[in-house]
Design a protein around this motif. Structure first.
Motif, PDB file in Angstrom:
ATOM      1  N   ARG A  96       0.839  -1.215   0.000  1.00 26.45           N
ATOM      2  CA  ARG A  96       0.000   0.000   0.000  1.00 26.45           C
ATOM      3  C   ARG A  96       0.868   1.257   0.000  1.00 26.45           C
ATOM      4  N   SER A  99       2.435   1.741  -3.400  1.00 29.41           N
ATOM      5  CA  SER A  99       1.442   2.144  -4.391  1.00 29.41           C
ATOM      6  C   SER A  99       1.074   3.625  -4.223  1.00 29.41           C
ATOM      7  N   LEU A 100       0.913   4.067  -2.985  1.00 25.41           N
ATOM      8  CA  LEU A 100       0.552   5.466  -2.737  1.00 25.41           C
ATOM      9  C   LEU A 100       1.716   6.401  -3.060  1.00 25.41           C
ATOM     10  N   VAL A 311      -7.001   1.177  -2.348  1.00 23.78           N
ATOM     11  CA  VAL A 311      -6.363   0.875  -1.068  1.00 23.78           C
ATOM     12  C   VAL A 311      -7.427   0.357  -0.080  1.00 23.78           C
ATOM     13  N   SER A 314      -7.988  -3.313  -0.107  1.00 23.82           N
ATOM     14  CA  SER A 314      -6.774  -4.125  -0.024  1.00 23.82           C
ATOM     15  C   SER A 314      -6.634  -4.866   1.303  1.00 23.82           C
TER      16      SER A 314
END
Ligand code: AMP
Ligand code: MG
Length: 331
Positions: A96, A99-100, A311, A314
């Motif tokens: 996460r 990805s962010l 997110v 997830s």
């Protein structure tokens, strides 16, 4: 498309970078760090702490080894389950964050399905196999039927790898015990009778484990016990796999999971496949064990088939079953 995959279901933390080249998987890097308990089995919290300690360096090293820049990454994927809660959460948190930070999409994938797809993605002729997935915690016979990967048979108690590791622990071998048992089995001369438990296409190993421990207590030769464990357990695995192949009428067999490194298991399933006029395949060893490349590859397949997730979606799932996945990337 280039994807970074994070694997962290159990004892291993793995980061893989893979690229899609005309629907084939090219592995650019695939690094793994394995947690080894000082004594006893895997402690989920300690394994998760191990993963947390190693993950940042592993990501940096993977990117370096692949010869890419962080911003070349198009997608981040991670194993959503099944697995140990603390380990899954650690891997998902890292995925996460990445990805962010990179502002790239995030996809959670099923670990068992990834074991099958990496075979299809990296072995040119492997198209529609029955997978015999033999790892530490998992033992399943999986094949594609009517839009899903179905579990045709599985262990009703421990995974075959855990069975080997538990026996090994009792007789004083280091984790992972499978490779050591394989070596010791070469000294075996006498077959010792062990329980052979199959129900339909399901299988059980705990009776075999108890009986093998009893032989050890009774001072039977370790070589004979290891040899007999392998002959009995692997014959049972081969039998249920053959039954699934007959039932599904598939003509390809694929091995996956750490125990697939075992030469005797490979030999047995190869004989079975040959007798059925079927092909049999094994991915390279680094792709058989738990690894990030297979997670990355399944992320690409899902993304290309139109799956998107945020997110918020997830969240991990410790009991994520193989047959819960809607397989949108195959027909
Ligand atoms: P995995 O859970 O898929 O990463 O695989 C780990 C398991 O594979 C452990 O239980 C090991 O003991 C087992 N294993 C690794 N190499 C071998 C081998 N050569 N023979 C039998 N089992 C093995
Ligand atoms: Mg696995």
């Amino acid at each position: 498309m280039l994807c970074l995959g994070v694997e962290g279901t159990a004892h291993s933390i793995g980061i893989g970078l893979v690229k899609d080249i005309n629907n084939n998987c090219k592995v650019l890097s695939n690094l793994i760090k394995i947690y080894k308990p000082e004594k006893g089995g895997i402690h989920p919290r300690e394994a998760a702490n191990h993963h947390e300690k190693n993950i940042a360096d592993l990501i940096k090293d993977s990117v370096k080894q692949a010869g890419i820049d962080f911003f070349d990454i198009d997608l981040v994927s991670f194993s959503k389950g099944p697995g140990l809660g603390p380990c899954l959460r650690t891997a998902a948190t890292a995925a996460r964050a990445l990805s962010l930070t990179l502002d790239k999409p995030l996809i959670g994938v099923n670990h068992c399905v990834a074991h099958l797809e990496i075979g299809r993605g990296t072995i040119v002729d492997c198209d529609d196999p029955v997978l015999l997935y033999t790892s530490g915690a998992n033992t399943q016979v999986i094949a594609f039927a009517e839009g899903r990967y179905r579990v045709f048979g599985e262990t009703l108690d421990v995974g075959i790898g855990n069975c080997l590791d538990k026996f090994g622990r009792v007789v004083g071998l280091d984790f992972p015990c499978g490779p050591k048992i394989e070596k010791i089995a070469l000294d075996g001369e006498k077959y010792l009778e062990l329980p052979y438990s199959i129900k339909g296409m399901d299988i059980a190993f705990s009776g075999l484990l108890t009986a093998a421990q009893q032989y050890y207590k009774n001072k039977e030769k370790l070589g004979d016990i290891c040899y007999s464990i392998q002959e009995t357990a692997f014959a049972a695995l081969t039998e249920v796999t053959e039954r699934a192949m007959a039932h599904t009428e598939k003509r390809q067999l694929l091995l996956g999971g750490g125990v697939a490194a075992n030469k005797r298991l490979r030999e047995m399933v190869n004989i079975m496949a040959e007798e059925r006029d079927a092909e049999s395949f094994v991915p390279t060893k680094d792709l058989c064990i738990d690894n990030g490349a297979m997670i990355a590859w399944l992320g690409i397949l899902m993304y290309k088939s139109g799956i998107r997730s945020s997110v918020e979606d997830s969240i991990i799932d410790q009991r994520f079953r193989t047959d819960m996945v809607d397989v949108t990337w195959r027909d």
